[in-house]
Design a protein around this motif. Structure first.
Motif, PDB file in Angstrom:
ATOM      1  N   MET A  16      17.823   5.489   2.741  1.00  0.00           N
ATOM      2  CA  MET A  16      16.988   4.820   1.743  1.00  0.00           C
ATOM      3  C   MET A  16      17.226   5.456   0.383  1.00  0.00           C
ATOM      4  SD  MET A  16      12.837   4.260   1.758  1.00  0.00           S
ATOM      5  CE  MET A  16      12.862   3.812   3.484  1.00  0.00           C
ATOM      6  N   SER A  17      17.468   4.648  -0.624  1.00  0.00           N
ATOM      7  CA  SER A  17      17.790   5.159  -1.950  1.00  0.00           C
ATOM      8  C   SER A  17      16.565   5.787  -2.610  1.00  0.00           C
ATOM      9  CB  SER A  17      18.328   4.025  -2.833  1.00  0.00           C
ATOM     10  OG  SER A  17      17.319   3.057  -3.059  1.00  0.00           O
ATOM     11  N   SER A  18      16.823   6.686  -3.573  1.00  0.00           N
ATOM     12  CA  SER A  18      15.722   7.357  -4.283  1.00  0.00           C
ATOM     13  C   SER A  18      14.809   6.388  -5.027  1.00  0.00           C
ATOM     14  CB  SER A  18      16.293   8.394  -5.247  1.00  0.00           C
ATOM     15  OG  SER A  18      16.956   9.413  -4.527  1.00  0.00           O
ATOM     16  N   PRO A  19      15.358   5.363  -5.746  1.00  0.00           N
ATOM     17  CA  PRO A  19      14.462   4.403  -6.416  1.00  0.00           C
ATOM     18  C   PRO A  19      13.553   3.667  -5.444  1.00  0.00           C
ATOM     19  CG  PRO A  19      16.688   4.227  -7.299  1.00  0.00           C
ATOM     20  CD  PRO A  19      16.784   5.113  -6.100  1.00  0.00           C
ATOM     21  N   LEU A  20      14.068   3.321  -4.258  1.00  0.00           N
ATOM     22  CA  LEU A  20      13.257   2.609  -3.282  1.00  0.00           C
ATOM     23  C   LEU A  20      12.175   3.521  -2.702  1.00  0.00           C
ATOM     24  CD1 LEU A  20      12.909  -0.110  -1.911  1.00  0.00           C
ATOM     25  CD2 LEU A  20      14.471   0.641  -0.109  1.00  0.00           C
ATOM     26  N   ILE A  21      12.528   4.784  -2.475  1.00  0.00           N
ATOM     27  CA  ILE A  21      11.542   5.757  -1.989  1.00  0.00           C
ATOM     28  C   ILE A  21      10.414   5.923  -3.007  1.00  0.00           C
ATOM     29  CG2 ILE A  21      11.171   8.190  -1.441  1.00  0.00           C
ATOM     30  CD1 ILE A  21      13.962   8.239  -0.234  1.00  0.00           C
ATOM     31  N   GLU A  22      10.768   5.957  -4.286  1.00  0.00           N
ATOM     32  CA  GLU A  22       9.753   6.098  -5.335  1.00  0.00           C
ATOM     33  C   GLU A  22       8.831   4.878  -5.367  1.00  0.00           C
ATOM     34  OE1 GLU A  22       9.396   7.226 -10.087  1.00  0.00           O
ATOM     35  OE2 GLU A  22      11.281   6.459  -9.287  1.00  0.00           O
ATOM     36  N   LYS A  23       9.431   3.679  -5.253  1.00  0.00           N
ATOM     37  CA  LYS A  23       8.609   2.467  -5.205  1.00  0.00           C
ATOM     38  C   LYS A  23       7.652   2.500  -4.014  1.00  0.00           C
ATOM     39  CE  LYS A  23      11.823  -0.930  -7.246  1.00  0.00           C
ATOM     40  NZ  LYS A  23      12.544  -2.194  -6.963  1.00  0.00           N
ATOM     41  N   LEU A  24       8.196   2.907  -2.865  1.00  0.00           N
ATOM     42  CA  LEU A  24       7.380   2.954  -1.662  1.00  0.00           C
ATOM     43  C   LEU A  24       6.220   3.921  -1.819  1.00  0.00           C
ATOM     44  CD1 LEU A  24       7.016   2.009   1.259  1.00  0.00           C
ATOM     45  CD2 LEU A  24       8.555   3.857   1.962  1.00  0.00           C
ATOM     46  N   SER A  25       6.477   5.055  -2.433  1.00  0.00           N
ATOM     47  CA  SER A  25       5.430   6.041  -2.653  1.00  0.00           C
ATOM     48  C   SER A  25       4.324   5.487  -3.544  1.00  0.00           C
ATOM     49  CB  SER A  25       6.026   7.304  -3.289  1.00  0.00           C
ATOM     50  OG  SER A  25       5.021   8.235  -3.619  1.00  0.00           O
ATOM     51  N   ILE A  26       4.709   4.811  -4.621  1.00  0.00           N
ATOM     52  CA  ILE A  26       3.737   4.272  -5.577  1.00  0.00           C
ATOM     53  C   ILE A  26       2.928   3.130  -4.958  1.00  0.00           C
ATOM     54  CG2 ILE A  26       3.486   3.020  -7.765  1.00  0.00           C
ATOM     55  CD1 ILE A  26       5.994   4.539  -8.739  1.00  0.00           C
ATOM     56  N   LEU A  27       3.627   2.199  -4.296  1.00  0.00           N
ATOM     57  CA  LEU A  27       2.967   0.975  -3.847  1.00  0.00           C
ATOM     58  C   LEU A  27       2.236   1.147  -2.521  1.00  0.00           C
ATOM     59  CD1 LEU A  27       5.728  -1.524  -4.981  1.00  0.00           C
ATOM     60  CD2 LEU A  27       3.528  -1.065  -6.065  1.00  0.00           C
ATOM     61  N   ALA A  28       2.617   2.140  -1.735  1.00  0.00           N
ATOM     62  CA  ALA A  28       1.840   2.453  -0.537  1.00  0.00           C
ATOM     63  C   ALA A  28       0.548   3.169  -0.933  1.00  0.00           C
ATOM     64  CB  ALA A  28       2.651   3.313   0.418  1.00  0.00           C
ATOM     65  N   ASP A  29       0.636   4.053  -1.924  1.00  0.00           N
ATOM     66  CA  ASP A  29      -0.556   4.761  -2.387  1.00  0.00           C
ATOM     67  C   ASP A  29      -1.561   3.795  -3.009  1.00  0.00           C
ATOM     68  OD1 ASP A  29      -1.842   7.458  -2.997  1.00  0.00           O
ATOM     69  OD2 ASP A  29      -1.762   6.575  -5.006  1.00  0.00           O
ATOM     70  N   SER A  30      -1.069   2.806  -3.749  1.00  0.00           N
ATOM     71  CA  SER A  30      -1.958   1.836  -4.392  1.00  0.00           C
ATOM     72  C   SER A  30      -2.650   0.936  -3.385  1.00  0.00           C
ATOM     73  CB  SER A  30      -1.161   0.974  -5.381  1.00  0.00           C
ATOM     74  OG  SER A  30      -0.603   1.764  -6.414  1.00  0.00           O
ATOM     75  N   ALA A  31      -2.048   0.764  -2.199  1.00  0.00           N
ATOM     76  CA  ALA A  31      -2.606  -0.143  -1.193  1.00  0.00           C
ATOM     77  C   ALA A  31      -3.647   0.507  -0.307  1.00  0.00           C
ATOM     78  CB  ALA A  31      -1.479  -0.698  -0.325  1.00  0.00           C
ATOM     79  N   LYS A  32      -3.816   1.816  -0.390  1.00  0.00           N
ATOM     80  CA  LYS A  32      -4.653   2.507   0.592  1.00  0.00           C
ATOM     81  C   LYS A  32      -6.139   2.212   0.468  1.00  0.00           C
ATOM     82  CE  LYS A  32      -5.067   6.805  -2.109  1.00  0.00           C
ATOM     83  NZ  LYS A  32      -4.652   8.220  -2.171  1.00  0.00           N
ATOM     84  N   TYR A  33      -6.561   1.616  -0.656  1.00  0.00           N
ATOM     85  CA  TYR A  33      -7.989   1.362  -0.838  1.00  0.00           C
ATOM     86  C   TYR A  33      -8.440   0.052  -0.210  1.00  0.00           C
ATOM     87  CZ  TYR A  33      -7.306   5.138  -4.127  1.00  0.00           C
ATOM     88  OH  TYR A  33      -6.971   6.349  -4.684  1.00  0.00           O
ATOM     89  N   ASP A  34      -7.496  -0.735   0.302  1.00  0.00           N
ATOM     90  CA  ASP A  34      -7.864  -1.981   0.968  1.00  0.00           C
ATOM     91  C   ASP A  34      -8.008  -1.697   2.461  1.00  0.00           C
ATOM     92  OD1 ASP A  34      -8.055  -4.549   2.075  1.00  0.00           O
ATOM     93  OD2 ASP A  34      -6.853  -5.412   0.446  1.00  0.00           O
ATOM     94  N   VAL A  35      -9.237  -1.805   2.992  1.00  0.00           N
ATOM     95  CA  VAL A  35      -9.481  -1.435   4.391  1.00  0.00           C
ATOM     96  C   VAL A  35      -9.427  -2.629   5.334  1.00  0.00           C
ATOM     97  CG1 VAL A  35     -10.918   0.499   3.684  1.00  0.00           C
ATOM     98  CG2 VAL A  35     -12.000  -1.696   4.210  1.00  0.00           C
ATOM     99  N   SER A  36      -9.233  -3.825   4.805  1.00  0.00           N
ATOM    100  CA  SER A  36      -9.274  -5.024   5.656  1.00  0.00           C
ATOM    101  C   SER A  36      -7.920  -5.291   6.289  1.00  0.00           C
ATOM    102  CB  SER A  36      -9.721  -6.246   4.850  1.00  0.00           C
ATOM    103  OG  SER A  36      -8.852  -6.478   3.772  1.00  0.00           O
ATOM    104  N   CYS A  37      -7.400  -4.296   7.023  1.00  0.00           N
ATOM    105  CA  CYS A  37      -6.030  -4.414   7.544  1.00  0.00           C
ATOM    106  C   CYS A  37      -5.980  -4.302   9.057  1.00  0.00           C
ATOM    107  CB  CYS A  37      -5.128  -3.368   6.917  1.00  0.00           C
ATOM    108  SG  CYS A  37      -5.658  -1.673   7.198  1.00  0.00           S
ATOM    109  N   SER A  38      -6.952  -4.885   9.756  1.00  0.00           N
ATOM    110  CA  SER A  38      -6.913  -4.875  11.216  1.00  0.00           C
ATOM    111  C   SER A  38      -5.665  -5.581  11.706  1.00  0.00           C
ATOM    112  CB  SER A  38      -8.136  -5.595  11.765  1.00  0.00           C
ATOM    113  OG  SER A  38      -8.002  -5.812  13.138  1.00  0.00           O
ATOM    114  N   SER A  39      -5.052  -5.042  12.748  1.00  0.00           N
ATOM    115  CA  SER A  39      -3.873  -5.690  13.311  1.00  0.00           C
ATOM    116  C   SER A  39      -4.153  -6.248  14.693  1.00  0.00           C
ATOM    117  CB  SER A  39      -2.710  -4.692  13.390  1.00  0.00           C
ATOM    118  OG  SER A  39      -3.039  -3.612  14.220  1.00  0.00           O
ATOM    119  N   SER A  40      -5.418  -6.433  15.032  1.00  0.00           N
ATOM    120  CA  SER A  40      -5.780  -6.993  16.330  1.00  0.00           C
ATOM    121  C   SER A  40      -5.932  -8.496  16.216  1.00  0.00           C
ATOM    122  CB  SER A  40      -7.083  -6.388  16.837  1.00  0.00           C
ATOM    123  OG  SER A  40      -6.960  -5.001  17.008  1.00  0.00           O
ATOM    124  N   GLY A  41      -5.723  -9.176  17.312  1.00  0.00           N
ATOM    125  CA  GLY A  41      -6.059 -10.592  17.388  1.00  0.00           C
ATOM    126  C   GLY A  41      -4.888 -11.533  17.376  1.00  0.00           C
ATOM    127  N   GLY A  42      -3.685 -11.056  17.048  1.00  0.00           N
ATOM    128  CA  GLY A  42      -2.528 -11.931  17.044  1.00  0.00           C
ATOM    129  C   GLY A  42      -2.027 -12.188  18.452  1.00  0.00           C
TER     130      GLY A  42
END
Length: 421
Positions: free
Chosen positions: A1-27
């Motif tokens: 994985m390239s460094s720019p992609l790792i940086e994007k992943l770090s930023i955008l995963a951190d920004s998503a952590k405040y959304d708790v409505s991520c249940s993966s049950s029921g499919g």
């Protein structure tokens, strides 16, 4: 994985952590045509952080750029944070690569808003579509529906996603006007209504045509932020109950407000209201599964849930005239309201007493939590307690232990939360 992609992943995963409505049950999406992964029944694995949040999904934002300036949001346009954005193909590649390495069981994809709702929603749909059609990905996909997106895009999203969700965030129109002035209830409730209508339509069509394509088979959910605005628990639960009844939501998730930005419109708190969040979940379960009405748990004189004891126990203590119940004759609807007796235990009690009169040993074997239930039930007219305790004494004995010593309050809270009864 390239460094720019790792940086994007770090930023955008951190920004998503405040959304708790991520249940993966029921499919119930099965693996077909030798594709990749599956979301069959309970086949989704879950991992949890220390605070109980699910991390089994690749949980990211498409971008943290946003045209909105919501006071509580870390990605608001006036906040001085590093911005990043994935391309559609980058999200697809990340999902496939992480899945092949067994890091994740599916994808939870949300986003800040680029130019407008449709522009952003179209890209979210393209991610799911490429995963399903080009890579035959049968794992779980949860897409966040962008408020204000067109009905056509929402319908298309439901063809490829297992669950859709659109976050209300704040429990009243007044709070939205104050803290998120670019948003309004109509833009949130309209896509909720579209999703509900489509779910009903597909269900009816499947009765006639088995080949009818599935639409968001795991349903829809939403999130409410608790503590960023002044609404009471009664207002929050009344709203949630209305959403369950009118929009057929699978779940309403409650997220204790985390002070991630400084704004004069927001309350000054040092830690998120985690106990209040837990109490709302417990009350939510009582309304959805136990047959309680919101007005039974809270009223105008008592609009806030008790933080020391769970709402089922609080209700029982306020309604001592109903108790004690004779466990061998009481109706199921009342037995399930007894603190320490859950749904499964109540059903076992009703089934077992057809064959023999139940004793305290039977209740213990069934799984009843007697240290709580004994104050509210009798067996053959007899109580485990030698005297009748007043409301305050029962409350104190359950919280701190029967000997009156100051048992760990946190231990008691965790015990109550785990039982949800």
């Amino acid at each position: 994985m390239s460094s720019p992609l790792i940086e994007k992943l770090s930023i955008l995963a951190d920004s998503a952590k405040y959304d708790v409505s991520c249940s993966s049950s029921g499919g119930k999406r099965k693996n077909q045509d030798k594709g990749l992964g599956n979301a069959e029944g309970m086949g989704i694995c879950h991992s949890y952080t220390e605070d109980g949040r699910c991390v089994s999904l690749l949980k990211i934002l498409l971008t943290n750029f946003c045209i909105f300036d919501c006071a509580y949001c870390v990605s608001r346009k006036s906040n001085d944070v590093k911005r990043a954005a994935f391309t559609v193909q980058e999200v697809v590649d990340l999902t496939i690569n992480f899945y092949r390495r067994n890091y994740i069981e599916g994808l939870f994809l949300s986003s800040g808003i680029f130019k407008n709702a449709d522009y952003t929603m179209e890209r979210l749909v393209r991610v799911a579509k490429k995963l399903r059609l080009e890579h035959k990905f049968n794992g779980y996909i949860h897409l966040k529906t962008i408020p204000g997106a067109s009905e056509e895009l929402i319908k298309e999203a439901g063809l490829y996603a297992d669950r859709l969700s659109v976050n209300i965030e704040l429990p009243s129109e007044e709070s939205l006007k104050s803290l998120a002035p670019e948003k309004n209830f109509k833009d949130v409730l309209t896509p909720m209504g579209n999703i509900k209508d489509q779910l009903v339509l597909v269900k009816e069509e499947k009765k006639l045509f088995k080949s009818t394509p599935s639409f968001a088979p795991a349903g829809q959910s939403t999130q409410l932020i608790v503590g960023a605005s002044a609404e009471s628990d009664r207002q929050i639960l009344t709203l949630a109950d209305g959403l369950y009844q009118n929009y057929q939501l699978k779940r309403v998730y409650y997220s204790g407000y985390v002070p991630v930005v400084t704004d004069s419109r927001l309350p000054l708190i040092s830690t998120p209201p985690i106990i209040r969040e837990n109490r709302l979940y417990q009350a939510d379960w009582l309304v959805r599964l136990y047959g309680f009405g919101v007005n039974e748990l809270l009223d105008e004189q008592n609009p806030q849930l008790d933080l020391q004891i769970d709402p089922k126990l609080a209700w029982a203590l306020r309604n001592r005239q109903i108790f004690p119940l004779e466990i061998n004759t009481a109706d199921y609807e009342l037995i399930v309201r007894v603190p320490g007796i859950g749904i499964k235990s109540a059903k076992k009690i009703v089934a077992a007493r057809r064959f023999a009169a139940l004793t305290w040993d039977h209740l213990r074997q069934i799984g009843v939590v007697l240290k709580r239930a004994k104050y509210f039930v009798t067996c053959h007219g007899k109580s485990l307690e030698t005297r009748e305790w007043d409301e305050e004494t029962i409350r104190r004995r359950i919280i701190f232990g029967e000997k009156g010593g100051r048992a760990s309050l946190w231990g008691s809270q965790l015990d109550l939360f785990s039982q949800a009864s």
